[in-house]
Design a protein around this motif. Sequence first.
Motif, PDB file in Angstrom:
ATOM      1  N   SER A   1       1.980  12.182  -9.870  1.00 55.38           N
ATOM      2  CA  SER A   1       1.501  13.563  -9.744  1.00 55.38           C
ATOM      3  C   SER A   1       2.680  14.537  -9.744  1.00 55.38           C
ATOM      4  O   SER A   1       2.594  15.632 -10.310  1.00 55.38           O
ATOM      5  CB  SER A   1       0.656  13.742  -8.482  1.00 55.38           C
ATOM      6  N   GLN A   2       3.806  14.130  -9.132  1.00 55.04           N
ATOM      7  CA  GLN A   2       4.986  14.987  -9.132  1.00 55.04           C
ATOM      8  C   GLN A   2       5.569  15.101 -10.537  1.00 55.04           C
ATOM      9  O   GLN A   2       6.032  16.174 -10.937  1.00 55.04           O
ATOM     10  CB  GLN A   2       6.045  14.449  -8.162  1.00 55.04           C
ATOM     11  N   VAL A   3       5.546  14.031 -11.290  1.00 54.43           N
ATOM     12  CA  VAL A   3       6.035  14.067 -12.671  1.00 54.43           C
ATOM     13  C   VAL A   3       5.169  15.031 -13.488  1.00 54.43           C
ATOM     14  O   VAL A   3       5.685  15.826 -14.279  1.00 54.43           O
ATOM     15  CB  VAL A   3       6.036  12.649 -13.292  1.00 54.43           C
ATOM     16  N   ASN A   4       3.867  14.979 -13.288  1.00 49.15           N
ATOM     17  CA  ASN A   4       2.976  15.893 -13.994  1.00 49.15           C
ATOM     18  C   ASN A   4       3.268  17.339 -13.607  1.00 49.15           C
ATOM     19  O   ASN A   4       3.287  18.233 -14.463  1.00 49.15           O
ATOM     20  CB  ASN A   4       1.514  15.551 -13.703  1.00 49.15           C
TER      21      ASN A   4
ATOM     22  N   ALA B   1       0.834  -1.207   0.000  1.00 53.20           N
ATOM     23  CA  ALA B   1       0.000   0.000   0.000  1.00 53.20           C
ATOM     24  C   ALA B   1       0.867   1.255   0.000  1.00 53.20           C
ATOM     25  O   ALA B   1       0.589   2.233  -0.707  1.00 53.20           O
ATOM     26  CB  ALA B   1      -0.929  -0.012   1.209  1.00 53.20           C
ATOM     27  N   THR B   2       1.949   1.233   0.785  1.00 56.77           N
ATOM     28  CA  THR B   2       2.864   2.378   0.821  1.00 56.77           C
ATOM     29  C   THR B   2       3.529   2.563  -0.535  1.00 56.77           C
ATOM     30  O   THR B   2       3.660   3.698  -1.029  1.00 56.77           O
ATOM     31  CB  THR B   2       3.930   2.165   1.914  1.00 56.77           C
ATOM     32  N   TRP B   3       3.941   1.467  -1.136  1.00 52.73           N
ATOM     33  CA  TRP B   3       4.574   1.545  -2.466  1.00 52.73           C
ATOM     34  C   TRP B   3       3.608   2.137  -3.491  1.00 52.73           C
ATOM     35  O   TRP B   3       4.002   2.950  -4.321  1.00 52.73           O
ATOM     36  CB  TRP B   3       5.021   0.155  -2.884  1.00 52.73           C
ATOM     37  N   GLU B   4       2.349   1.764  -3.422  1.00 53.58           N
ATOM     38  CA  GLU B   4       1.346   2.300  -4.346  1.00 53.58           C
ATOM     39  C   GLU B   4       1.159   3.800  -4.135  1.00 53.58           C
ATOM     40  O   GLU B   4       1.057   4.564  -5.087  1.00 53.58           O
ATOM     41  CB  GLU B   4       0.014   1.570  -4.156  1.00 53.58           C
ATOM     42  N   ARG B   5       1.116   4.216  -2.872  1.00 48.05           N
ATOM     43  CA  ARG B   5       0.977   5.660  -2.590  1.00 48.05           C
ATOM     44  C   ARG B   5       2.183   6.437  -3.109  1.00 48.05           C
ATOM     45  O   ARG B   5       2.046   7.521  -3.665  1.00 48.05           O
ATOM     46  CB  ARG B   5       0.817   5.903  -1.091  1.00 48.05           C
TER      47      ARG B   5
ATOM     48  N   ASN C   1       4.171   5.597  -5.583  1.00 51.20           N
ATOM     49  CA  ASN C   1       4.092   5.644  -7.048  1.00 51.20           C
ATOM     50  C   ASN C   1       3.024   6.626  -7.516  1.00 51.20           C
ATOM     51  O   ASN C   1       3.224   7.344  -8.501  1.00 51.20           O
ATOM     52  CB  ASN C   1       3.807   4.260  -7.619  1.00 51.20           C
ATOM     53  N   ALA C   2       1.884   6.666  -6.839  1.00 51.98           N
ATOM     54  CA  ALA C   2       0.827   7.612  -7.212  1.00 51.98           C
ATOM     55  C   ALA C   2       1.322   9.045  -7.026  1.00 51.98           C
ATOM     56  O   ALA C   2       1.081   9.913  -7.877  1.00 51.98           O
ATOM     57  CB  ALA C   2      -0.430   7.356  -6.390  1.00 51.98           C
ATOM     58  N   ASN C   3       2.034   9.295  -5.941  1.00 55.01           N
ATOM     59  CA  ASN C   3       2.581  10.628  -5.714  1.00 55.01           C
ATOM     60  C   ASN C   3       3.671  10.962  -6.726  1.00 55.01           C
ATOM     61  O   ASN C   3       3.814  12.110  -7.137  1.00 55.01           O
ATOM     62  CB  ASN C   3       3.118  10.748  -4.284  1.00 55.01           C
TER      63      ASN C   3
END
Length: 121
Positions: A42-45, A31-35, A37-39
């Motif tokens: 958004s940071q890449v964007n 779950a932490t890894w998914e968060r 990666n999701a962040n």
Amino acid sequence: MVATPKWRFEYNLDTLLILFGFAGGLIAWGATWERVNANQHSQVNSIDRLEKRMTAAEASLRQIDNHELRISAVEKQAADASTSMKAVENTLNSLSVGTRVMREILQRIEASQRDGAQLRR
């Protein structure tokens, strides 16, 4: 002789706790890894958006630099034109003075010729 013990299937509480703890740790890590990666997405964007803004700002800055160069060139041309106009004005003034002196000389010559012609009559 000692009899061999019979194997019995028993649940050991410590083993169960360790297995459930390990499984829970893996789930929490996932779950932490998914968060993360999701962040990251958004940071890449955000970084891409900032790079586009910086590119646009740099283009505007180049245009401003270009305008500054043009303005400085026009100012230099205006200063050169002003200097040239002063030189032309000085030349015209000196020609005006020379023309005035020439007119006076011609008037004196004409007057002396008239006076000489009147004396001869």
